[in-house]
Design a protein around this motif. Sequence first.
Motif, short mmCIF file in Angstrom:
data_model
loop_
_atom_site.label_atom_id
_atom_site.label_comp_id
_atom_site.label_asym_id
_atom_site.label_seq_id
_atom_site.Cartn_x
_atom_site.Cartn_y
_atom_site.Cartn_z
N ASP A 62 0.90 -1.20 -0.13
CA ASP A 62 -0.14 0.06 -0.06
C ASP A 62 0.94 1.14 -0.11
OD1 ASP A 62 0.91 0.39 2.57
OD2 ASP A 62 -0.70 -0.61 3.53
N CYS A 63 0.08 2.31 0.07
CA CYS A 63 0.98 3.65 0.19
C CYS A 63 1.15 4.20 1.69
CB CYS A 63 0.25 4.56 -0.76
SG CYS A 63 0.31 4.12 -2.49
N SER A 64 1.33 3.51 2.58
CA SER A 64 1.16 3.82 4.06
C SER A 64 2.49 4.81 4.17
CB SER A 64 1.06 2.91 5.02
OG SER A 64 2.20 1.79 4.81
N TRP A 65 3.40 4.63 3.45
CA TRP A 65 4.75 5.33 3.68
C TRP A 65 4.34 6.59 3.24
CZ3 TRP A 65 6.57 8.09 -0.32
CH2 TRP A 65 6.11 7.49 -1.78
N LEU A 66 3.67 7.13 2.31
CA LEU A 66 3.38 8.44 1.80
C LEU A 66 2.29 9.06 2.95
CD1 LEU A 66 3.59 10.59 -0.27
CD2 LEU A 66 1.78 9.52 -1.45
N ARG A 84 -1.53 0.43 -9.82
CA ARG A 84 -2.53 0.12 -8.63
C ARG A 84 -2.66 1.04 -7.46
NH1 ARG A 84 0.15 -3.91 -10.73
NH2 ARG A 84 -0.99 -6.03 -11.62
N HIS A 85 -1.21 1.40 -7.15
CA HIS A 85 -1.27 2.37 -5.88
C HIS A 85 -1.75 3.68 -6.19
CE1 HIS A 85 2.34 -0.45 -4.03
NE2 HIS A 85 1.27 -0.80 -3.83
N ILE A 86 -1.27 4.08 -7.62
CA ILE A 86 -1.67 5.40 -8.02
C ILE A 86 -3.20 5.35 -8.03
CG2 ILE A 86 -1.99 7.05 -9.75
CD1 ILE A 86 1.02 6.25 -10.66
N ALA A 87 -3.87 4.53 -8.43
CA ALA A 87 -5.55 4.53 -8.53
C ALA A 87 -5.97 4.56 -7.17
CB ALA A 87 -5.78 3.09 -9.19
N LYS A 88 -5.50 3.79 -6.22
CA LYS A 88 -5.71 3.92 -4.73
C LYS A 88 -5.58 5.24 -4.40
CE LYS A 88 -5.12 -1.12 -3.62
NZ LYS A 88 -4.19 -1.72 -3.03
N LEU A 89 -4.37 5.85 -4.62
CA LEU A 89 -4.04 7.36 -4.07
C LEU A 89 -5.26 8.35 -4.86
CD1 LEU A 89 -0.19 7.81 -4.33
CD2 LEU A 89 -1.82 7.74 -2.27
#
Length: 156
Positions: A62-66, A84-89
């Motif tokens: 996931d993007c929890s680091w961001l 996939r991460h960009i779509a979630k963001l």
Amino acid sequence: MKPYYDHDGVTIYHGDCREVFPALAPVDLLLSDPPYSPAWHAGARSANSLDKSFIDFDSIADCSWLKDAAPLIKRWAVATMDWRHIAKLSDKPPQGLRFVRFGVWVKPSGAPQFTGGRPGPGWEGVAFLHREGGAMTWNGGGRSSVFTVPRVNGQH
């Protein structure tokens, strides 16, 4: 923590952002190339090694680091990422940041799919996020968010 590059007001650190970022003061720009999702990462090999060995770093789910970094970003966060991460963001950016654009880095000389079992990607997604509130300014002057730049072999 020693910078990888520091000249003329530009400081670059090379390392795991989860370790580097908490030690930094607020920054104008976070430019990052985090590991991709497990689906993209599985079986990935290094294009830089002669034996095409498997890459030796973990994927991220996931993007929890961001989310953890967001409070320190004063203006822009730009990251090459798994789509996939960009779509979630785009659906749910970290608190304090707004999702601005999904860009694409087209790599005419991108690495092939070494197994030959599927096409090589030839592109990477680029996420653009900006601090909420305030006017956005971009040195690119509104040009397209499609970047066609050959991949360069060497250190990552």
